[in-house]
Design a protein around this motif. Structure first.
Motif, PDB file in Angstrom:
ATOM      1  N   GLN A   1      48.576 -30.141  23.838  1.00  0.00           N
ATOM      2  CA  GLN A   1      48.131 -30.387  22.474  1.00  0.00           C
ATOM      3  C   GLN A   1      49.337 -30.698  21.591  1.00  0.00           C
ATOM      4  OE1 GLN A   1      45.986 -26.555  21.985  1.00  0.00           O
ATOM      5  NE2 GLN A   1      44.146 -27.797  21.756  1.00  0.00           N
TER       6      GLN A   1
ATOM      7  N   GLN B   1      50.705 -31.556  17.267  1.00  0.00           N
ATOM      8  CA  GLN B   1      50.397 -31.407  15.850  1.00  0.00           C
ATOM      9  C   GLN B   1      51.576 -31.849  14.994  1.00  0.00           C
ATOM     10  OE1 GLN B   1      50.096 -27.358  14.453  1.00  0.00           O
ATOM     11  NE2 GLN B   1      48.718 -27.884  12.775  1.00  0.00           N
TER      12      GLN B   1
ATOM     13  N   VAL C   1      45.385 -29.919  14.974  1.00  0.00           N
ATOM     14  CA  VAL C   1      45.891 -29.936  16.349  1.00  0.00           C
ATOM     15  C   VAL C   1      45.029 -30.881  17.173  1.00  0.00           C
ATOM     16  CG1 VAL C   1      46.316 -28.550  18.407  1.00  0.00           C
ATOM     17  CG2 VAL C   1      46.744 -27.574  16.144  1.00  0.00           C
ATOM     18  N   GLU C   2      45.688 -31.806  17.905  1.00  0.00           N
ATOM     19  CA  GLU C   2      44.976 -32.806  18.698  1.00  0.00           C
ATOM     20  C   GLU C   2      45.214 -32.578  20.186  1.00  0.00           C
ATOM     21  OE1 GLU C   2      42.996 -35.012  17.402  1.00  0.00           O
ATOM     22  OE2 GLU C   2      43.509 -34.755  15.280  1.00  0.00           O
TER      23      GLU C   2
END
Length: 281
Positions: free
Chosen positions: A131, A133, A143-144
């Motif tokens: 993840q 960010q 958050v991706e």
């Protein structure tokens, strides 16, 4: 009639202009954070890079901007060690993430940070979602999720060395040796090499599967599948007046992947000569 005709021509011209006019295209806003991973399938001890690009799509300055990297299923700091980073003022672990600070990021500006990670030696295998960010002191984006990182169980191949000795009747205290190299797994062993020494006062007189370098034998076993074994042979003599004990040795000196058990990498055989006519092992 003339006025009506002029009005009709104007309407037709305006309609044609509307039909052939290029449609307006809205420009897409930059994504706050993206990542690129050099390798998504790794083993314990491997190194790889995560490159994160930050872009500020807002109309204000994000102060103390940082590239942050996480793993969803488990804290990333438990899985990886930070080796280095480029493009950042400083990089360090922060709670359950690694962060690289780039300073203030004005509206429309971008920065890139490349983290180099090493998989911890004691990390168990599994799949972990990376993840990322874009975080700042005055504002943080969401958050991706990034790609899935697969950590494969560490490969090991336990190579075992054994040595047997057979005295021969004659006048020169001859002993024939057999080196047996086996792989107890679980992985295939490659680049297997063994060295052997006949012991003090002994002369190597023949070899099979080995080459001589002075009093040392170098034996290239090459590749062993799990459960497979291979042999190499050599003979030594002590001469007509040989007397006393001598010890021959054989030892694994190289193999890939890691060998988990050092205790079975070496074998030895002690014999005693009572003149060249009699040798006991």
């Amino acid at each position: 009639m003339e006025r009506t005709g002029r009005r009709t021509a104007v309407v037709a011209a305006l309609t044609a202009a509307a039909l052939f006019a290029a449609p307006a295209v809205a420009s897409a806003a930059p994504v706050p954070s993206t990542i690129d991973v050099s390798d998504t399938s790794v083993h314990a001890g491997d190194t790889f890079t995560v490159t994160e690009q930050l872009s500020n799509p807002t109309d204000f300055t994000v102060t103390g901007a940082k590239a942050a990297v996480y793993t969803k299923e488990k804290p990333i700091v438990d899985l990886l060690d930070l080796v280095s980073c480029t493009g950042a003022v400083a990089c360090a672990p922060y709670l359950s993430s690694f962060r690289g600070g780039v300073g203030d990021l004005d509206a429309g500006e971008s920065r890139t940070v490349t983290f180099t990670f090493r998989v911890k030696d004691d990390t168990a295998g599994g799949k972990f979602t990376l993840q990322h960010q874009f975080a700042g002191d005055n504002y943080a984006f969401g958050v991706e999720d990034g790609p899935v990182l697969t950590i494969n169980p560490e490969e090991k191949a336990d190579v075992k060395v054994a040595l047997t000795a057979t005295p021969r009747v004659g006048l020169v205290a001859r002993v024939d040796y057999v080196i047996t190299v086996s792989n107890t797994g679980p992985a295939t062993a490659t680049g297997v090499r063994v060295t052997a020494n006949p012991g003090t006062g002994r002369t190597i007189v023949s070899t099979t599967g080995c080459t001589r370098s002075g009093a040392t034998l170098n034996c290239a076993i090459a590749t062993l599948a799990p459960g497979a074994s291979a042999t190499a042979k050599f003979s030594s003599e002590g001469g007509l007046f040989a007397w006393g004990p001598f010890t021959a040795t054989a030892q694994r000196t190289a193999s890939t992947p890691a060998d988990p058990t050092a205790a079975n990498d070496t074998a030895s055989k002690k014999c005693s000569a009572y003149t060249g006519l009699y040798v006991q092992c």
